[in-house]
Design a protein around this motif. Sequence first.
Motif, PDB file in Angstrom:
ATOM      1  N   PRO A 145       0.840  -1.204   0.000  1.00 31.37           N
ATOM      2  CA  PRO A 145       0.000   0.000   0.000  1.00 31.37           C
ATOM      3  C   PRO A 145       0.881   1.263   0.000  1.00 31.37           C
ATOM      4  O   PRO A 145       1.863   1.327   0.740  1.00 31.37           O
ATOM      5  CB  PRO A 145      -0.779  -0.109   1.314  1.00 31.37           C
ATOM      6  N   ILE A 146       0.540   2.231  -0.841  1.00 28.47           N
ATOM      7  CA  ILE A 146       1.326   3.470  -0.939  1.00 28.47           C
ATOM      8  C   ILE A 146       0.391   4.682  -1.059  1.00 28.47           C
ATOM      9  O   ILE A 146       0.816   5.804  -1.269  1.00 28.47           O
ATOM     10  CB  ILE A 146       2.312   3.356  -2.138  1.00 28.47           C
ATOM     11  N   ARG A 147      -0.894   4.432  -0.867  1.00 30.39           N
ATOM     12  CA  ARG A 147      -1.932   5.485  -1.003  1.00 30.39           C
ATOM     13  C   ARG A 147      -1.551   6.744  -0.228  1.00 30.39           C
ATOM     14  O   ARG A 147      -0.992   6.661   0.863  1.00 30.39           O
ATOM     15  CB  ARG A 147      -3.254   4.986  -0.397  1.00 30.39           C
ATOM     16  N   PRO A 148      -1.947   7.912  -0.753  1.00 25.72           N
ATOM     17  CA  PRO A 148      -1.623   9.158  -0.047  1.00 25.72           C
ATOM     18  C   PRO A 148      -2.336   9.296   1.303  1.00 25.72           C
ATOM     19  O   PRO A 148      -1.915  10.099   2.129  1.00 25.72           O
ATOM     20  CB  PRO A 148      -2.099  10.264  -1.000  1.00 25.72           C
ATOM     21  N   ASP A 149      -3.379   8.507   1.532  1.00 22.19           N
ATOM     22  CA  ASP A 149      -4.097   8.655   2.804  1.00 22.19           C
ATOM     23  C   ASP A 149      -3.691   7.611   3.859  1.00 22.19           C
ATOM     24  O   ASP A 149      -4.390   7.412   4.850  1.00 22.19           O
ATOM     25  CB  ASP A 149      -5.618   8.632   2.577  1.00 22.19           C
ATOM     26  N   LEU A 150      -2.536   6.964   3.674  1.00 23.46           N
ATOM     27  CA  LEU A 150      -2.040   6.047   4.714  1.00 23.46           C
ATOM     28  C   LEU A 150      -1.546   6.849   5.912  1.00 23.46           C
ATOM     29  O   LEU A 150      -0.924   7.894   5.745  1.00 23.46           O
ATOM     30  CB  LEU A 150      -0.856   5.231   4.183  1.00 23.46           C
ATOM     31  N   SER A 151      -1.793   6.344   7.099  1.00 23.84           N
ATOM     32  CA  SER A 151      -1.281   7.034   8.289  1.00 23.84           C
ATOM     33  C   SER A 151       0.128   6.546   8.594  1.00 23.84           C
ATOM     34  O   SER A 151       0.540   5.471   8.136  1.00 23.84           O
ATOM     35  CB  SER A 151      -2.206   6.753   9.479  1.00 23.84           C
ATOM     36  N   SER A 152       0.871   7.315   9.405  1.00 24.84           N
ATOM     37  CA  SER A 152       2.234   6.869   9.724  1.00 24.84           C
ATOM     38  C   SER A 152       2.178   5.624  10.612  1.00 24.84           C
ATOM     39  O   SER A 152       3.082   4.795  10.583  1.00 24.84           O
ATOM     40  CB  SER A 152       3.050   7.993  10.371  1.00 24.84           C
ATOM     41  N   ARG A 153       1.082   5.474  11.360  1.00 29.77           N
ATOM     42  CA  ARG A 153       0.908   4.246  12.146  1.00 29.77           C
ATOM     43  C   ARG A 153       0.828   3.030  11.219  1.00 29.77           C
ATOM     44  O   ARG A 153       1.449   1.997  11.464  1.00 29.77           O
ATOM     45  CB  ARG A 153      -0.385   4.351  12.973  1.00 29.77           C
ATOM     46  N   GLU A 154       0.047   3.205  10.151  1.00 30.64           N
ATOM     47  CA  GLU A 154      -0.102   2.105   9.189  1.00 30.64           C
ATOM     48  C   GLU A 154       1.226   1.802   8.495  1.00 30.64           C
ATOM     49  O   GLU A 154       1.610   0.640   8.327  1.00 30.64           O
ATOM     50  CB  GLU A 154      -1.185   2.452   8.151  1.00 30.64           C
ATOM     51  N   LEU A 155       1.939   2.863   8.108  1.00 30.86           N
ATOM     52  CA  LEU A 155       3.230   2.662   7.440  1.00 30.86           C
ATOM     53  C   LEU A 155       4.206   1.912   8.356  1.00 30.86           C
ATOM     54  O   LEU A 155       4.878   0.973   7.924  1.00 30.86           O
ATOM     55  CB  LEU A 155       3.829   4.010   7.025  1.00 30.86           C
ATOM     56  N   ASN A 156       4.268   2.337   9.609  1.00 35.25           N
ATOM     57  CA  ASN A 156       5.154   1.671  10.562  1.00 35.25           C
ATOM     58  C   ASN A 156       4.763   0.212  10.766  1.00 35.25           C
ATOM     59  O   ASN A 156       5.622  -0.666  10.866  1.00 35.25           O
ATOM     60  CB  ASN A 156       5.125   2.401  11.910  1.00 35.25           C
ATOM     61  N   PHE A 157       3.453  -0.019  10.839  1.00 35.00           N
ATOM     62  CA  PHE A 157       2.944  -1.377  11.020  1.00 35.00           C
ATOM     63  C   PHE A 157       3.356  -2.270   9.846  1.00 35.00           C
ATOM     64  O   PHE A 157       3.844  -3.388  10.037  1.00 35.00           O
ATOM     65  CB  PHE A 157       1.415  -1.320  11.162  1.00 35.00           C
ATOM     66  N   ILE A 158       3.206  -1.743   8.633  1.00 33.25           N
ATOM     67  CA  ILE A 158       3.555  -2.523   7.437  1.00 33.25           C
ATOM     68  C   ILE A 158       5.045  -2.856   7.438  1.00 33.25           C
ATOM     69  O   ILE A 158       5.444  -3.996   7.171  1.00 33.25           O
ATOM     70  CB  ILE A 158       3.141  -1.773   6.144  1.00 33.25           C
ATOM     71  N   VAL A 159       5.880  -1.883   7.806  1.00 35.73           N
ATOM     72  CA  VAL A 159       7.327  -2.127   7.871  1.00 35.73           C
ATOM     73  C   VAL A 159       7.635  -3.240   8.876  1.00 35.73           C
ATOM     74  O   VAL A 159       8.407  -4.160   8.601  1.00 35.73           O
ATOM     75  CB  VAL A 159       8.088  -0.829   8.236  1.00 35.73           C
ATOM     76  N   ARG A 160       6.986  -3.159  10.029  1.00 39.46           N
ATOM     77  CA  ARG A 160       7.250  -4.143  11.090  1.00 39.46           C
ATOM     78  C   ARG A 160       6.810  -5.551  10.664  1.00 39.46           C
ATOM     79  O   ARG A 160       7.557  -6.523  10.820  1.00 39.46           O
ATOM     80  CB  ARG A 160       6.520  -3.721  12.379  1.00 39.46           C
ATOM     81  N   ILE A 161       5.612  -5.647  10.083  1.00 36.41           N
ATOM     82  CA  ILE A 161       5.102  -6.966   9.684  1.00 36.41           C
ATOM     83  C   ILE A 161       5.945  -7.546   8.550  1.00 36.41           C
ATOM     84  O   ILE A 161       6.237  -8.746   8.524  1.00 36.41           O
ATOM     85  CB  ILE A 161       3.612  -6.872   9.266  1.00 36.41           C
ATOM     86  N   LEU A 162       6.356  -6.668   7.633  1.00 36.95           N
ATOM     87  CA  LEU A 162       7.167  -7.167   6.532  1.00 36.95           C
ATOM     88  C   LEU A 162       8.520  -7.666   7.031  1.00 36.95           C
ATOM     89  O   LEU A 162       9.051  -8.655   6.521  1.00 36.95           O
ATOM     90  CB  LEU A 162       7.356  -6.070   5.467  1.00 36.95           C
ATOM     91  N   GLU A 163       9.041  -7.011   8.044  1.00 37.16           N
ATOM     92  CA  GLU A 163      10.308  -7.481   8.607  1.00 37.16           C
ATOM     93  C   GLU A 163      10.136  -8.856   9.247  1.00 37.16           C
ATOM     94  O   GLU A 163      10.946  -9.759   9.024  1.00 37.16           O
ATOM     95  CB  GLU A 163      10.847  -6.456   9.618  1.00 37.16           C
ATOM     96  N   GLU A 164       9.056  -9.004   9.978  1.00 40.56           N
ATOM     97  CA  GLU A 164       8.764 -10.328  10.572  1.00 40.56           C
ATOM     98  C   GLU A 164       8.620 -11.389   9.481  1.00 40.56           C
ATOM     99  O   GLU A 164       9.138 -12.499   9.598  1.00 40.56           O
ATOM    100  CB  GLU A 164       7.443 -10.283  11.360  1.00 40.56           C
ATOM    101  N   ALA A 165       7.918 -11.018   8.423  1.00 42.22           N
ATOM    102  CA  ALA A 165       7.632 -11.972   7.343  1.00 42.22           C
ATOM    103  C   ALA A 165       8.900 -12.409   6.629  1.00 42.22           C
ATOM    104  O   ALA A 165       8.968 -13.536   6.125  1.00 42.22           O
ATOM    105  CB  ALA A 165       6.656 -11.361   6.356  1.00 42.22           C
ATOM    106  N   THR A 166       9.884 -11.524   6.534  1.00 40.26           N
ATOM    107  CA  THR A 166      11.055 -11.826   5.705  1.00 40.26           C
ATOM    108  C   THR A 166      12.238 -12.353   6.507  1.00 40.26           C
ATOM    109  O   THR A 166      13.212 -12.822   5.920  1.00 40.26           O
ATOM    110  CB  THR A 166      11.517 -10.585   4.911  1.00 40.26           C
ATOM    111  N   LYS A 167      12.192 -12.260   7.825  1.00 42.12           N
ATOM    112  CA  LYS A 167      13.370 -12.740   8.572  1.00 42.12           C
ATOM    113  C   LYS A 167      13.269 -14.203   9.000  1.00 42.12           C
ATOM    114  O   LYS A 167      14.225 -14.756   9.513  1.00 42.12           O
ATOM    115  CB  LYS A 167      13.694 -11.805   9.739  1.00 42.12           C
TER     116      LYS A 167
END
Length: 357
Positions: A334-356
């Motif tokens: 997701p890269i929509r202009p209406d994403l919140s920084s909470r959502e962005l941080n959450f996506i980063v965290r989950i993706l890190e979990e998913a890839t490690k």
Amino acid sequence: MKPIPLAKPIIGRQERKAVIRVLKSGNLAQGTEVKAFEEEFSKVVEGRDCVAVNSGTSALHLALLSLNIGPGHEVIVPSFTFAATANSVALTGAKPIFVDIEPLTFNIDPIEIEKAVTKNTRAIQVVHLYGLPANMPDIIKIAKKYNLLIIEDAAQAHGANIQGKPVGTFGDAAAFSFYPTKNMTTGEGGMIVFADEIATKKARLLRNQGMEKRYTNEIVGFNLRMTEFQAAIGRIQLKKLSTWNKTRQENAYFYSNNLQNVLTPHITPGYEHVFHQYTIRIKKERDQVQDFLRAQKISCEVYYPTQVHKLPSFECDMELPQTLAATKEVLSLPIRPDLSSRELNFIVRILEEATKR
Ligand SMILES: *Cc1c(COP(=O)(O)O)cnc(C)c1O
């Protein structure tokens, strides 16, 4: 965390008011709003002529027909794209010739274009995939050398540019889409941009039964007109486009600075990417990573899971290794202009979990 959709249109009070204004006016089919939208859109493509139509696919199709492309012609296209790029070529009776992409940018590879040129080649239809301009300087050189037309599929790249020169102004014609997932929307809709007046006039005729003056049909044409309420929405969305693009770029910057274990999008120096999609490459277990994100209600997609030339509609017997690799490795976040920084941080965290794992 609430579910995070990949794409959704941003429709505000102004768009709703504009639609109601049109509905009250009683003029619903192509008229003054469409004309105004074309003129306003023209300003983002260096004043080139614009012709509004009912979809991005229609825009591509009419662009090709207006440049007199048809049976007996070959048109070079990338295979790593949405099927409409090749469909529009096939619908004219011309033959799409599929070539491979550059692995770094996902865009059509100029070296592969030159290898595919034959005596029947009439045009190159480039795609500015995900919002990153294709290598237009090299593509223009090839087009000049072999006397080929250039059509830009800019359906994903409203506002993208190379050193300030906007996409839509490099070729003989360009097509934009206003489908709800794109960087701006009219519900359904498209815009054709032309470099010359003769093609513009032909597109205007083909859009409307082949007539400019009522009941004086000059050629056989379609009905591909845009409605007044679509245009009214588009005029408002166009005003917001550059702010939205900037926010997409900020979101992309955040991801690229924070994501680990994945390949983040490449940006060619001097090229302004408008991030219709933020697409990463995951070398192994891409599908498992996607499932992991989806389990956390983060929607993410593979654009595109199938090479266009291998679809049942084309079934070409040829191998395009970079295109094939991309279909197996890409994932758009997701890269929509209406994403919140909470959502962005959450996506980063989950993706890190998913890839490690
Ligand atoms: C969306 C899209 C189209 C088609 O646009 P529509 O408005 O959906 O018809 C064509 N090419 C590309 C690359 C697209 O992403």
